[in-house]
Design a protein around this motif. Structure first.
Motif, PDB file in Angstrom:
ATOM      1  N   ALA A   1     105.564  47.335   2.420  1.00 12.49           N
ATOM      2  CA  ALA A   1     104.643  48.444   2.155  1.00 12.49           C
ATOM      3  C   ALA A   1     103.201  47.930   2.136  1.00 12.49           C
ATOM      4  N   PRO A   2     102.313  48.564   2.900  1.00  9.73           N
ATOM      5  CA  PRO A   2     100.913  48.125   2.901  1.00  9.73           C
ATOM      6  C   PRO A   2     100.311  48.231   1.501  1.00  9.73           C
ATOM      7  N   LEU A   3     100.802  49.211   0.776  1.00 14.38           N
ATOM      8  CA  LEU A   3     100.344  49.419  -0.584  1.00 14.38           C
ATOM      9  C   LEU A   3     101.588  49.542  -1.452  1.00 14.38           C
ATOM     10  N   GLN A   4     101.726  48.674  -2.454  1.00 23.23           N
ATOM     11  CA  GLN A   4     102.953  48.680  -3.252  1.00 23.23           C
ATOM     12  C   GLN A   4     102.845  49.596  -4.464  1.00 23.23           C
ATOM     13  N   VAL A   5     101.647  49.685  -5.002  1.00 28.08           N
ATOM     14  CA  VAL A   5     101.446  50.479  -6.211  1.00 28.08           C
ATOM     15  C   VAL A   5     100.182  51.312  -6.083  1.00 28.08           C
ATOM     16  N   VAL A   6     100.268  52.569  -6.471  1.00 30.39           N
ATOM     17  CA  VAL A   6      99.067  53.390  -6.538  1.00 30.39           C
ATOM     18  C   VAL A   6      98.923  53.894  -7.973  1.00 30.39           C
ATOM     19  N   ILE A   7      97.695  53.930  -8.434  1.00 33.89           N
ATOM     20  CA  ILE A   7      97.436  54.417  -9.784  1.00 33.89           C
ATOM     21  C   ILE A   7      96.652  55.714  -9.705  1.00 33.89           C
ATOM     22  N   VAL A   8      97.184  56.753 -10.354  1.00 38.21           N
ATOM     23  CA  VAL A   8      96.543  58.068 -10.330  1.00 38.21           C
ATOM     24  C   VAL A   8      96.098  58.444 -11.739  1.00 38.21           C
ATOM     25  N   PRO A   9      94.817  58.707 -11.911  1.00 35.62           N
ATOM     26  CA  PRO A   9      94.328  59.132 -13.224  1.00 35.62           C
ATOM     27  C   PRO A   9      94.505  60.638 -13.414  1.00 35.62           C
ATOM     28  N   ILE A  10      94.795  61.009 -14.655  1.00 36.72           N
ATOM     29  CA  ILE A  10      94.912  62.438 -14.965  1.00 36.72           C
ATOM     30  C   ILE A  10      93.934  62.754 -16.087  1.00 36.72           C
ATOM     31  N   TYR A  11      93.025  63.657 -15.813  1.00 37.58           N
ATOM     32  CA  TYR A  11      91.963  63.889 -16.788  1.00 37.58           C
ATOM     33  C   TYR A  11      91.342  65.264 -16.593  1.00 37.58           C
ATOM     34  N   LYS A  12      90.682  65.723 -17.635  1.00 37.37           N
ATOM     35  CA  LYS A  12      89.942  66.974 -17.570  1.00 37.37           C
ATOM     36  C   LYS A  12      88.439  66.702 -17.532  1.00 37.37           C
ATOM     37  N   LYS A  13      88.022  65.803 -18.407  1.00 36.09           N
ATOM     38  CA  LYS A  13      86.582  65.567 -18.543  1.00 36.09           C
ATOM     39  C   LYS A  13      86.194  64.167 -18.062  1.00 36.09           C
ATOM     40  N   PRO A  14      84.972  64.016 -17.594  1.00 33.98           N
ATOM     41  CA  PRO A  14      84.494  62.716 -17.113  1.00 33.98           C
ATOM     42  C   PRO A  14      84.668  61.602 -18.146  1.00 33.98           C
ATOM     43  N   GLU A  15      84.504  61.927 -19.453  1.00 32.25           N
ATOM     44  CA  GLU A  15      84.656  60.892 -20.490  1.00 32.25           C
ATOM     45  C   GLU A  15      86.068  60.330 -20.466  1.00 32.25           C
ATOM     46  N   GLN A  16      87.028  61.226 -20.238  1.00 29.89           N
ATOM     47  CA  GLN A  16      88.431  60.791 -20.188  1.00 29.89           C
ATOM     48  C   GLN A  16      88.646  59.844 -19.018  1.00 29.89           C
ATOM     49  N   LEU A  17      88.039  60.187 -17.873  1.00 27.46           N
ATOM     50  CA  LEU A  17      88.178  59.328 -16.697  1.00 27.46           C
ATOM     51  C   LEU A  17      87.629  57.934 -16.991  1.00 27.46           C
ATOM     52  N   GLY A  18      86.524  57.920 -17.745  1.00 26.78           N
ATOM     53  CA  GLY A  18      85.928  56.636 -18.115  1.00 26.78           C
ATOM     54  C   GLY A  18      86.890  55.779 -18.906  1.00 26.78           C
ATOM     55  N   LEU A  19      87.537  56.393 -19.899  1.00 28.34           N
ATOM     56  CA  LEU A  19      88.499  55.667 -20.739  1.00 28.34           C
ATOM     57  C   LEU A  19      89.700  55.193 -19.926  1.00 28.34           C
ATOM     58  N   ILE A  20      90.169  56.079 -19.063  1.00 27.45           N
ATOM     59  CA  ILE A  20      91.308  55.717 -18.208  1.00 27.45           C
ATOM     60  C   ILE A  20      90.924  54.545 -17.317  1.00 27.45           C
ATOM     61  N   GLY A  21      89.713  54.636 -16.762  1.00 29.27           N
ATOM     62  CA  GLY A  21      89.219  53.573 -15.878  1.00 29.27           C
ATOM     63  C   GLY A  21      89.250  52.202 -16.535  1.00 29.27           C
ATOM     64  N   GLU A  22      88.907  52.172 -17.835  1.00 33.45           N
ATOM     65  CA  GLU A  22      88.910  50.886 -18.542  1.00 33.45           C
ATOM     66  C   GLU A  22      90.315  50.294 -18.600  1.00 33.45           C
ATOM     67  N   LYS A  23      91.279  51.161 -18.905  1.00 35.00           N
ATOM     68  CA  LYS A  23      92.679  50.701 -18.945  1.00 35.00           C
ATOM     69  C   LYS A  23      93.138  50.263 -17.564  1.00 35.00           C
ATOM     70  N   VAL A  24      92.758  51.049 -16.553  1.00 37.87           N
ATOM     71  CA  VAL A  24      93.192  50.760 -15.185  1.00 37.87           C
ATOM     72  C   VAL A  24      92.655  49.404 -14.730  1.00 37.87           C
ATOM     73  N   ASP A  25      91.428  49.101 -15.087  1.00 39.37           N
ATOM     74  CA  ASP A  25      90.857  47.791 -14.716  1.00 39.37           C
ATOM     75  C   ASP A  25      91.760  46.662 -15.191  1.00 39.37           C
ATOM     76  N   ILE A  26      92.228  46.786 -16.403  1.00 39.09           N
ATOM     77  CA  ILE A  26      93.090  45.747 -16.980  1.00 39.09           C
ATOM     78  C   ILE A  26      94.411  45.667 -16.210  1.00 39.09           C
ATOM     79  N   ILE A  27      95.000  46.833 -15.957  1.00 35.27           N
ATOM     80  CA  ILE A  27      96.282  46.869 -15.232  1.00 35.27           C
ATOM     81  C   ILE A  27      96.115  46.293 -13.827  1.00 35.27           C
ATOM     82  N   MET A  28      95.070  46.724 -13.153  1.00 35.94           N
ATOM     83  CA  MET A  28      94.816  46.259 -11.781  1.00 35.94           C
ATOM     84  C   MET A  28      94.756  44.739 -11.736  1.00 35.94           C
TER      85      MET A  28
END
Length: 491
Positions: free
Chosen positions: A298-325
Motif C-alpha cells: 500500500a502506498p499509504l498504510q495509515v491515514v489519520i482523519v480528524p473529527i471536529y466542530k471548532k478550529p480550537e478542537q482541530l488544534g488540540l487534535i493536531g497536537e496529538k496527531v503530531d505525536i502519533i505521526m
RNA sequence: CGGGGUGUGGCGCAGUUGGCAGCGCGCGUCGUUCGGGACGACGAGGUCGGAAGUUCGAGUCUUCUCACCCCGACCA
C-alpha cells in the motif's frame, strides 16, 4: 451511503472497471487500448517494482536497457518466435512529418520512409540476443544475468485496464548460461521468486507449474507460470519464466568457448511480470466498497482523519496527531494526516476505503479527552478504540494481521474453488456454474486440449508442480494420464 | 475482424410532434454543519462527436464520417 461501485455479484467485470477508475488507479487514454496510470496506481506499481528489483539484485541480476525499436529482420530470426508475435506488432515505417498541402494539419512525409522498418518491441529477446552475441566469447563471460524495466507494445483486439492493454510496463529478464542445467535452474529460481512475491507481498496464493505446448511462449523450450485465481473463478496468469534452450543462441549465433576450448551455443532464459499484476492485486482482495491492499504494497498504510466542530478542537487534535505521526514514522509506517477542511469525515472514510488504505485512525474531541484513538481496519471494516499509549505497536501489529488475514482469505477462496474432477460431465458442470481451478486428468495431446477448450472455454493453466503426480485416465478420452493438470477459464 | 450499443457542461444522463438546451453529481462564493459519503442560498460552466443535406427553423429528420464502450475470435 452513496453507492459508487457496481457490486461484484451484479456484474464482476463492471465492478473491476469501476474500481480501477474510482480508486484513481488508471484511466483510458486518448489512444485506444492504452491506459494512463494515475499517481495512486503508479505508486503501487513502484512498490512492486522496488521489491522485485531487490529480489532480482539479491540473486545476482543487474539492470540494463535495450532499445524500444527492433529491426524487422531480427524478429524473423527465430521461427516460432516471429510466428507468435507477428500478428500483434506495431511497425514504424517513417521518421518525419510535414505540413499538409492544404495547409491544415500535418501528414507523414512519404520521402522519409525507413529503409528497414522498425518493430516496436513486443518483447526484447531478439534485440537482446543480437547484442549478447558481442558480449559473450568465453565461459568466463557467463552467466550473464540481466533484467530490464521497460514498456512493450502488443496490438491487442480487446483491452482492459491493467489486465490487457496495448502498451504495458513490465520487467523482462534475459540470462545466458554455459549449461542446460544452470539455465533450467535459473528459470525455476525466478519462478520461485515470482511465487514468493505473490505470496508474501501481494498476499496472493498462486499455483506454479509448467505450461502445455499450446500455451508455451513462442520460441521457448519450456514455459513455467504462476497462476492466480480471481474472485469470479477465472484464472489469471501472473508471471512467466521461460527456459529457451539454445533456440535464440542458435538464431543469433551466440557462442562461447568452454573450458576445453570447444565452441558451444549458450543456454538461455527469459522471464517477466507486468502491470497485469496490478489487475491481479485488485481482483484478489477487493470488495464492494473498494480496493483492499496488502499493507506491504500500500502506498499509504495509515491515514489519520480528524473529527471536529471548532478550529480550537482541530488544534488540540493536531497536537496529538503530531505525536502519533512521529511514532508511526519511526516504526517505518507510512502515514498521512488528512486535515483538509474541504471534505467531511464521512466522505474521507468512504474515500480511503475506496482506495484501500489498510488502517484508518480517527481522532475527535472525545479521543483527545480520553487519550484514545479509533482504529479501523480496511479488510474486515472493524473499528475499535485503543489507548494512545503504544499506538505504534497496535498499528504495526494490525498491519501484520491484515497482511496475514487477506492472504488467508485468498487462500481459503482458492481452496474452496479448487476441484478434483474425474468425469468430463462433472467438469463441464463446474466450469459452467462455479468456475475455479479444476484438477483433472488429461491424455497429454493437443487435440484433447483443444477439444476441451472449444467445448468449455477452459484451458490448461499449467501442469502443477505442487500436487501429487498420481496417475489416472483422461476424463475425455480415457487414455492414461501420468498426473492431474489444472484447468480454468482464464483472463 | 464479426455482433450489439453510445456520443448533449468536468462526470452521469433527460430532451415528447422539428420551435427559448435541461436535470443530478461535481465546481465557485457565503452561511449553518462536521464520530460514516451534510444542508441552504446564490453563481459559473454548452459551437449537442464531425461534415453535408432537407426545412422558415435541426440536439431531434436524411446521408456520409469519426470516436469510444460492451460481447465474441486472438493474447501477458
Amino acid at each position: 451511503m452513496a453507492k459508487v461501485l457496481t457490486s461484484r455479484k451484479e456484474n464482476y467485470a463492471q465492478w473491476y472497471n469501476d474500481l480501477v477508475i474510482k480508486a484513481d488507479l488508471a484511466e483510458n487514454s486518448a489512444v485506444r487500448g492504452c491506459m494512463v496510470i494515475k499517481p495512486y496506481g503508479y505508486a503501487i506499481w513502484e512498490k512492486m517494482q522496488a521489491v522485485l528489483d531487490k529480489m532480482f539484485k539479491d540473486t545476482g541480476h543487474s539492470n540494463a536497457y535495450f532499445p524500444i525499436f527492433i529491426p524487422k529482420s531480427f524478429l524473423s530470426r527465430e521461427a516460432d518466435h516471429v510466428e507468435g508475435f507477428a500478428k500483434e506488432c506495431a511497425v514504424v515505417t517513417h521518421y518525419r512529418l510535414k505540413n499538409s498541402e492544404n495547409g491544415k494539419g500535418i501528414e507523414v512525409d512519404d520521402t522519409a520512409r525507413l529503409e528497414e522498418e522498425l518493430v516496436v518491441r513486443p518483447t526484447s529477446e531478439t534485440i537482446i540476443w543480437n547484442t549478447y552475441k558481442n558480449w559473450i566469447q568465453s565461459y568466463r563471460d557467463l552467466p550473464l544475468l540481466i533484467n530490464q524495466w521497460a514498456n512493450v507494445v502488443r496490438w491487442e483486439m480487446r483491452t482492459r485496464l491493467f489486465l490487457r492493454t496495448t502498451e504495458f510496463l513490465w520487467q523482462e529478464g534475459h540470462t545466458a548460461h554455459s549449461t542446460k542445467e544452470e539455465a533450467m535452474e535459473e528459470t525455476l529460481k525466478i519462478l520461485g521468486i515470482y511465487s514468493e512475491f505473490a505470496r508474501n507481498w501481494m498476499a496472493m496464493p498462486v499455483e506454479i507449474g509448467t505450461k502445455t505446448e499450446n500455451e508455451r511462449f513462442a520460441g521457448a523450450v519450456e514455459t513455467y507460470s504462476i497462476e492466480a485465481l480471481m474472485q469470479d473463478g477465472k484464472a489469471l496468469q501472473s508471471g512467466t519464466s521461460h527456459f529457451l534452450g539454445q533456440n535464440f543462441a542458435k538464431a543469433f549465433d551466440v557462442t562461447f568457448l568452454n573450458k576445453e576450448g570447444k565452441l558451444e551455443h549458450v543456454w538461455a532464459t527469459s522471464w517477466g511480470v507486468s502491470t497485469r499484476l496490478m489487475g491481479a492485486l485488485i481482483m484478489a482482495h477487493s470488495d464492494d466498497r473498494g480496493l483492499v491492499l496488502p499493507p506491504k504494497l500500500a502506498p499509504l498504510q495509515v491515514v489519520i482523519v480528524p473529527i471536529y466542530k471548532k478550529p480550537e478542537q482541530l488544534g488540540l487534535i493536531g497536537e496529538k496527531v503530531d505525536i502519533i505521526m512521529k511514532k508511526l514514522v519511526d516504526s517505518g509506517i507510512s502515514v498521512k494526516y488528512d486535515d483538509r477542511d474541504t471534505q467531511k469525515p464521512g466522505w474521507k472514510f468512504a474515500d480511503y476505503e475506496l482506495k484501500g488504505v489498510p488502517v484508518r485512525l480517527a481522532l475527535g474531541p472525545r479521543d483527545v479527552e480520553n487519550n484514545t484513538v479509533e482504529v479501523a481496519r480496511r479488510d474486515t471494516l472493524r473499528k475499535e478504540v485503543y489507548p494512545m499509549e503504544g499506538i505504534e505497536k497496535t498499528v504495526k501489529n494490525l498491519l501484520g494481521d491484515i497482511q496475514d488475514n487477506i492472504y488467508k482469505n485468498a487462500l481459503d477462496f482458492k481452496e474452496r474453488n479448487t476441484f478434483l474432477v474425474d468425469t468430463y460431465e462433472e467438469f463441464r458442470h463446474i466450469t459452467e456454474t462455479k468456475g475455479g481451478f479444476i484438477l483433472a486428468h488429461w491424455d497429454g495431446t493437443k487435440e484433447t486440449e483443444e477439444k476441451i477448450n472449444q467445448e468449455t472455454k477452459s484451458t490448461i493453466r499449467c501442469i502443477p508442480h505442487n500436487h501429487s503426480g498420481e496417475a489416472g485416465r483422461c476424463m475425455v478420452t480415457g487414455k492414461p494420464s501420468p498426473r492431474r493438470v489444472i484447468f480454468a477459464k482464464a483472463y
